[in-house]
Design an enzyme around this catalytic site. Structure first.
Site, short mmCIF file in Angstrom:
data_model
loop_
_atom_site.label_atom_id
_atom_site.label_comp_id
_atom_site.label_asym_id
_atom_site.label_seq_id
_atom_site.Cartn_x
_atom_site.Cartn_y
_atom_site.Cartn_z
N LYS A 83 0.87 -1.09 -0.02
CA LYS A 83 0.04 0.24 -0.10
C LYS A 83 0.83 1.12 -0.06
CE LYS A 83 -4.37 0.91 2.49
NZ LYS A 83 -4.98 0.76 3.80
C1 E4P Z 1 -8.19 1.66 4.15
O1 E4P Z 1 -7.42 0.89 3.72
C2 E4P Z 1 -8.09 2.41 5.41
O2 E4P Z 1 -7.14 1.46 6.25
C3 E4P Z 1 -9.43 2.52 6.27
O3 E4P Z 1 -10.43 2.39 5.34
C4 E4P Z 1 -9.36 3.97 6.78
O4 E4P Z 1 -10.64 4.17 7.35
P1 E4P Z 1 -11.04 5.35 8.24
O5 E4P Z 1 -11.29 6.43 7.78
O6 E4P Z 1 -11.95 4.95 9.32
O7 E4P Z 1 -9.51 5.55 9.10
#
Ligand code: E4P
Length: 218
Positions: A83
């Protein structure tokens, strides 16, 4: 539509995987910090639980270190998806890793133009954050609609739309209606998907009537 679980809590992932509810996992530095675990160890454990892609996020911001981190993370297990953030260095890293056959999840996407750039860089997944847009009074789901439409216009783009920052079941249903490929869901949202008060009351009534018969199936 594929369901990924958005957590680094191994016990949660194991329980949901045993119920057949998990096609992959996403983590981020905040989720790793929340787990209190060593990142390489926890990613290895998660990868052993699910055969689906497990996103592990780089933490460097420059291209060279980001690339080295991405290669290291990919070395942990064959189902790691690296990522990277939606920055110039992130897209450059994406292009190189994708060229090496590593699936890359480009994260922190907040605009259709960013999503188009990620697809052109060879991302396997683009992660638009719907909940964080809703938080600032912007319609997160319209971003999903825009990205799905743009990608459909160019079938050569193979990037999957991975709806992230999902806060409740309605986000999931709307994303599915729009044709998003994947949603990554916190464990509690996956459990909320199962629940309906009419299911609970209907089952209670069936069981009460069954008890009156005095029968047992086994
Ligand atoms: C995506 O890969 C992120 O880890 C995640 O969905 C972020 O979510 P949040 O906005 O609830 O932290």
């Amino acid at each position: 539509m594929k369901f990924f679980v958005d957590t680094a809590e191994v016990s949660e992932i194991r329980a949901l995987a045993e119920a057949g509810l998990v096609d992959g996992v996403t983590t981020n530095p905040s989720l790793i910090a929340k787990s209190g675990r060593n990142m390489a160890e926890v990613i290895a454990e998660i990868c052993a639980i699910t055969p689906g892609p497990v996103s592990a996020e780089v933490t460097a911001t420059d291209f060279e270190t980001m690339l080295a981190e991405g290669r290291y993370l990919r070395g942990i297990a064959k189902n790691v998806a690296v990522k990277v953030p939606l920055t110039e260095a992130g897209l450059r890293t994406c292009r190189v890793l994708a060229g090496e056959g590593t699936p890359v999840n480009v994260t922190l996407c907040f605009s259709p133009a960013q999503a188009l750039l990620a697809a052109k860089a060879g991302a396997a997944f683009i992660s638009p954050f719907v909940g964080r847009l809703d938080d600032i009074s912007t319609d997160g789901m319209s971003l999903i609609a825009d990205i799905v439409q743009i990608y459909r216009n160019y079938p050569a783009l193979k990037t999957e739309v991975l709806v992230a920052s999902v806060r409740h079941p309605i986000h999931l249903v709307q994303a599915a209606k729009l044709g998003a490929h994947v949603a990554t869901l916190p464990p509690q949202v996956i459990r909320q998907l199962l629940k309906h008060p009419l299911t609970d009351s209907g089952l209670a009534a069936f069981l009460a009537d069954w008890k009156k018969t005095g029968q047992s199936i086994l």
